[in-house]
Write a protein that holds these residues in place. Structure first.
Motif, short mmCIF file in Angstrom:
data_model
loop_
_atom_site.label_atom_id
_atom_site.label_comp_id
_atom_site.label_asym_id
_atom_site.label_seq_id
_atom_site.Cartn_x
_atom_site.Cartn_y
_atom_site.Cartn_z
N GLY B 206 0.82 -1.21 0.00
CA GLY B 206 0.00 0.00 0.00
C GLY B 206 0.85 1.25 0.00
O GLY B 206 0.63 2.18 -0.77
N ARG B 207 1.87 1.26 0.86
CA ARG B 207 2.76 2.41 0.90
C ARG B 207 3.52 2.56 -0.42
O ARG B 207 3.88 3.66 -0.83
CB ARG B 207 3.76 2.30 2.05
CG ARG B 207 3.15 2.24 3.43
CD ARG B 207 2.18 3.34 3.70
NE ARG B 207 2.78 4.67 3.62
CZ ARG B 207 2.07 5.79 3.58
NH1 ARG B 207 0.75 5.73 3.61
NH2 ARG B 207 2.68 6.95 3.51
N GLU B 208 3.79 1.43 -1.05
CA GLU B 208 4.53 1.48 -2.31
C GLU B 208 3.73 2.16 -3.41
O GLU B 208 4.30 2.74 -4.33
CB GLU B 208 4.96 0.06 -2.73
CG GLU B 208 6.13 -0.42 -1.88
CD GLU B 208 6.50 -1.87 -2.12
OE1 GLU B 208 7.33 -2.39 -1.36
OE2 GLU B 208 5.97 -2.48 -3.06
N LEU B 209 2.39 2.11 -3.30
CA LEU B 209 1.58 2.85 -4.28
C LEU B 209 1.88 4.34 -4.16
O LEU B 209 2.04 5.04 -5.16
CB LEU B 209 0.09 2.59 -4.04
CG LEU B 209 -0.42 1.17 -4.28
CD1 LEU B 209 -1.92 1.12 -4.07
CD2 LEU B 209 -0.08 0.70 -5.68
N TYR B 210 1.95 4.82 -2.91
CA TYR B 210 2.29 6.23 -2.69
C TYR B 210 3.71 6.51 -3.21
O TYR B 210 3.96 7.53 -3.85
CB TYR B 210 2.24 6.57 -1.20
CG TYR B 210 0.84 6.76 -0.67
CD1 TYR B 210 0.20 7.98 -0.79
CD2 TYR B 210 0.17 5.72 -0.04
CE1 TYR B 210 -1.07 8.17 -0.30
CE2 TYR B 210 -1.11 5.90 0.45
CZ TYR B 210 -1.73 7.12 0.32
OH TYR B 210 -2.99 7.32 0.80
#
Lengths: 505, 356
Positions: B206-210
């Motif tokens: 999820g953080r990698e999407l950001y």
């Protein structure tokens, strides 16, 4: 070839006969390199010699066309940067690669965060680990603040923390010190020594030769994509190293010609931009090179931007050739004969995806446009002319500027502005991140321009460059001009004293 | 030079986690601002028309927002990665009809919903593959799939129409039922929203999407599987558009080949009004959901106040521009504040050195 002179440990990471081409440009030709644990290995070479490509090959960004990458003596294939990282290879790139919207902690642990049950991120552990890293590096950075707005030096610190965070076996640093101050460099070297003592292998790239001699034990030199030498540094001199890099004896690095200054070309009076710089007055005469020194953040770049009209000023005036310039109007400044070669060539100086030809042509559109259309032939011949004059190294003039090495990109920016035939040339950090060979060329060029009657204002953080090239040195400290020192009196001590605010101006 | 003297410029005025607090505060404020606008609007409307907040009134308000919130949640995932999915309207239309067609033939409602979601997943995968492999701007690619899906829909559906009479009674009842004023559909959307928000905050992917929306090149160098993540974002976006299609069918019971036409623009507006940056890397799904709630409530508020609904579009447009302007100003302010903080930290030791 003889066996490595250090028979003890085996190389942890090595390249064997690696070749890599991009289109027609052969970036690496059969290069071999061995990195031993507990050793700092320097990679030397001029811009465009293939250093960046070599690093990216080790980092798993590029895959070699021929040859092998060896990890602990075994051939490996890295399918991406993730593979290399998992093998314990950390890379600090020349241009920091951070995520501006994410916190420092997240930047450091991206891809390898501490986990809790069910694969969730352990935010607390991430925060604590980051705080510990910051303490180890001796910096005061809040782990939770976003990376946006960090100075280049702080960004570099975060990159270093990233490398430290996973106890890398191999640490690769591409010009980590280019944007750091003296004390920050000392701290970085402390960390590098600790890592070395713990048995990490370090590959270190820097254009500051004294740094190579300070921290490295072995050096590999590249020239035009080929390995020239791989040898211990002990017993070598800077001259030896430079000779290997450029393949010839270096002419004088600071070929300053003596000139008699002429008329005042640029006159800045009581220029103020609130909160940025205050009451800045100076003159630059035709034929003169005036150095503008100071610490990073002293406001030098900001003054240049205001003079050129990129930022507005709140008070004061600027005259070129006795004509007052309008506030905040770069096109008028250009028409008056002012040219600014900016500090950040990637973001401000060049359109990276456009061709060399067009980049140089940008400033000349006024002269190459006929009946509203760009005369492509005129643009090309003008661009070729300048590219040749500045000895830009490229495959085709129609190639994108992004394919060039840093030094050659800088030459393109210079060509772009010199093509306007400026009366006053402002150069901001003209040789940052540029190899010695190109640096000398840039200096010779500036000196020649001055001799031809151009007034040159040179902003630089490279003190030897300021001392070697400037007829007069202006020094800024916290937004104010604190000293004006003639060439004869300018020394490291006098300039630094004024730059740190210790001298009575 | 090591400094051993006590620090004369105390950093205490900037406590250790002030950076976060500043940014978190801004984002929370951004969401709170939308909430405030929403509440004021509701209060004003209630004052002018006491019928507005009746049980049925609240229910309608929530039902209207539900579908938009769901699609906006999926869209946020894509926008956070610095992409966009313009095909969500077409996907919603075709999945709604597919589910309806299946139910019309006597199918099971649960299977119908699964069918709609799977169809959405299919279109999401198509978009994701085209964007991540083709290296073509998402705006153009999904504009293409918008027309393709709509075209297929038109050919397949023709002039047919699904009406509530074609659907099982239980399905339609579920679409309008709920616990007092809270519809079932709103609860489902809320559950999806909360799960997505939790995933984005607490899971690495999820953080990698950001991360990849924030700096794509750095994401590649950090070893983030960029294509896989983009593909996943589009797939989830498609799945939620499919789920929204099934909900649309349950709610309105009325689907034809024009269903969901132009809906993608409302969805993108909701996301942007909700503070998800179109340049990627920042924003939250809660913000997008609030944006959706605000935009749909404008639809309900104007008739309740006796204002012609021709004003709705214009007001949506104003909200959109207002949101972008606010975001820009806030971003500049925050950047300036962060820079100042760095500068203060850096100048402190210099002064000491000078005094030493």
């Amino acid at each position: 070839m003889t066996h490595p002179p250090d028979p003890g440990p085996a190389p942890v990471l090595a390249l064997r006969d690696v070749t890599k081409s991009f289109g027609a440009v052969r970036a690496l030709r059969g290069v071999s390199l061995e990195l031993f644990p507990g050793e700092v290995h320097a990679l030397a070479g001029e811009n465009g010699a293939g250093k960046s490509t070599l690093i990216k090959t080790l980092a798993g960004v590029h895959r070699p066309d021929a040859g092998q990458v060896l990890l602990d003596g075994e051939p490996v294939v890295f399918h991406g940067p993730g593979d290399a990282r998992d093998a314990g290879i950390a890379v600090i790139y020349q241009e920091p690669t951070l995520f501006p919207d994410l916190s420092i902690a997240e930047n450091i642990f991206m891809g390898r965060r501490p986990r809790r049950a069910l694969g969730r991120i352990d935010h607390k552990a991430t925060h604590a680990a980051t705080a510990a890293l910051m303490k180890r590096l001796g910096v005061d950075l809040d782990p939770d603040r976003p990376a946006r707005g960090l100075s280049i030096a702080d960004q570099q610190i975060v990159e270093i923390a990233k490398a430290l965070s996973f106890d890398a076996r191999v640490l690769i640093m591409d010009e980590p010190t280019a944007a750091l101050t003296g004390s920050e460099v000392a701290r970085l070297f402390g960390v590098v020594r600790t890592l070395r003592e713990q048995g990490a292998a370090v590959l270190f790239i820097s254009h500051r030769l004294e740094e190579i001699f300070e921290i490295c034990q072995r050096v590999t030199t590249l020239r035009d994509g080929a390995r020239i030498a791989g040898e211990p540094l002990a017993g070598m001199t800077e001259d030896d190293l430079v000779r290997r890099m450029v393949g010839r004896d270096l002419d004088e690095l600071y070929p300053k010609q003596d000139v008699t200054p002429g008329e005042v070309a640029l006159s800045v009076r009581r220029l103020t931009r609130e909160g940025v710089f205050t009451d800045v007055s100076f003159e630059v005469r035709c034929g003169e090179i005036v150095g503008l020194a100071g610490l990073v953040g002293a406001g030098r770049t900001e003054v240049a931007r205001a003079v050129f009209g990129i930022d507005r000023w709140d008070a004061g005036e600027v005259e070129v050739d006795g004509r007052r310039l309008a506030n905040g109007a770069p096109s008028i400044a250009m028409a008056a004969g002012l040219a600014l070669v900016p500090e950040d060539r990637r973001a401000q100086g060049l359109v990276m995806d456009m061709s060399i030809e067009r980049n140089i042509g940008l400033t000349g559109l006024r002269t190459t446009v006929r009946a509203g259309l760009v005369d492509r032939g005129a643009e090309r011949s003008r661009s070729l002319d300048w590219a040749v004059k500045l000895q830009v190294k490229y495959a085709r003039i129609a190639d994108a500027v992004s394919t060039l090495s840093g030094g050659n990109q800088q030459k393109v920016v210079l060509a772009k502005w010199l093509a306007t035939g400026p009366k006053v040339l402002i150069v901001d950090e003209p040789t940052r991140g540029i190899d010695v060979g190109t640096k000398a060329e840039v200096h010779r060029l500036l000196s020649q321009l001055a001799a031809d009657g151009v007034a040159v204002l040179m902003i630089s953080s490279d003190l030897p460059e300021i001392l070697g090239m400037a007829d007069r040195v202006l020094v800024m400290h916290e937004g104010r001009l604190t000293a004006e020192i003639p060439r004869s009196d300018a020394t490291e001590e006098t300039v630094m004293a004024a730059a740190t605010g210790r001298a009575a101006a | 030079m090591t400094v051993t003297t006590p620090n004369p410029t105390p950093l205490a005025e900037a406590p250790p986690s002030s950076g976060t607090r500043l940014v978190d505060r801004v984002f929370r404020m951004r969401e709170l601002a939308i909430l405030a606008v929403f509440l004021v609007m509701i209060a004003v409307t209630q004052a002018g028309n006491s019928e507005f907040l009746s049980e049925q009134g609240v229910k309608d308000l929530l039902l209207n927002a539900t579908i938009l919130v769901l699609v906006a949640t999926g869209q946020s995932l894509v926008v956070i990665t610095r992409n966009v999915d313009l095909s969500v309207g077409s996907t919603l239309g075709i999945t709604a009809f597919a589910a309806g067609d299946y139910l019309h033939g006597g199918g099971n409602p649960v299977v119908a919903v699964v069918l709609a979601v799977l169809l959405g997943v299919g279109f999401g995968l198509l978009n994701g593959l085209l964007v991540s492999l083709g290296q073509v701007p998402a705006l153009v690619v999904t504009l293409g799939t918008l027309y393709i899906i709509r075209g297929v829909d038109s050919i397949w559906v023709g002039s047919r129409q699904i009406t509530a009479a074609d659907l099982p009674g239980g399905f339609v009842d579920f679409g309008s039922g709920g616990i007092s004023a809270v519809p079932w559909l709103a609860l489902i959307a809320l559950a999806v929203l909360a799960a997505t928000a939790y995933y984005l905050k607490h899971y690495g992917s999820g953080r990698e999407l950001y991360a990849l929306g924030s700096n794509p090149e750095a994401a590649r160098l950090a070893g983030i599987p960029v294509r896989k993540r983009i593909l996943a974002a589009y797939t989830v976006c498609g799945a939620l558009a499919g789920l929204a299609g099934a909900m649309y069918l349950a709610r309105f019971g009325n689907v034809d080949s024009g269903t969901g036409n132009g809906y993608e623009l409302t969805v993108v507006s909701a996301v942007v009004v909700g503070g998800v940056a179109f340049t990627g890397g920042s924003g939250s799904v809660y913000g997008a959901a609030l944006g959706g709630l605000l935009l749909t409530s404008v639809n309900s508020v104007l008739p309740a106040l006796g204002v012609s609904s021709v004003w709705v579009l214009a007001i949506n447009g104003v909200l959109l521009l207002l949101a972008i302007a606010v975001d820009r100003i806030v971003a500049l302010r925050v950047a300036a504040a962060l820079k100042k903080r760095s500068a203060r930290r850096r100048t402190a030791p210099t002064k000491e050195n000078a005094g030493a």
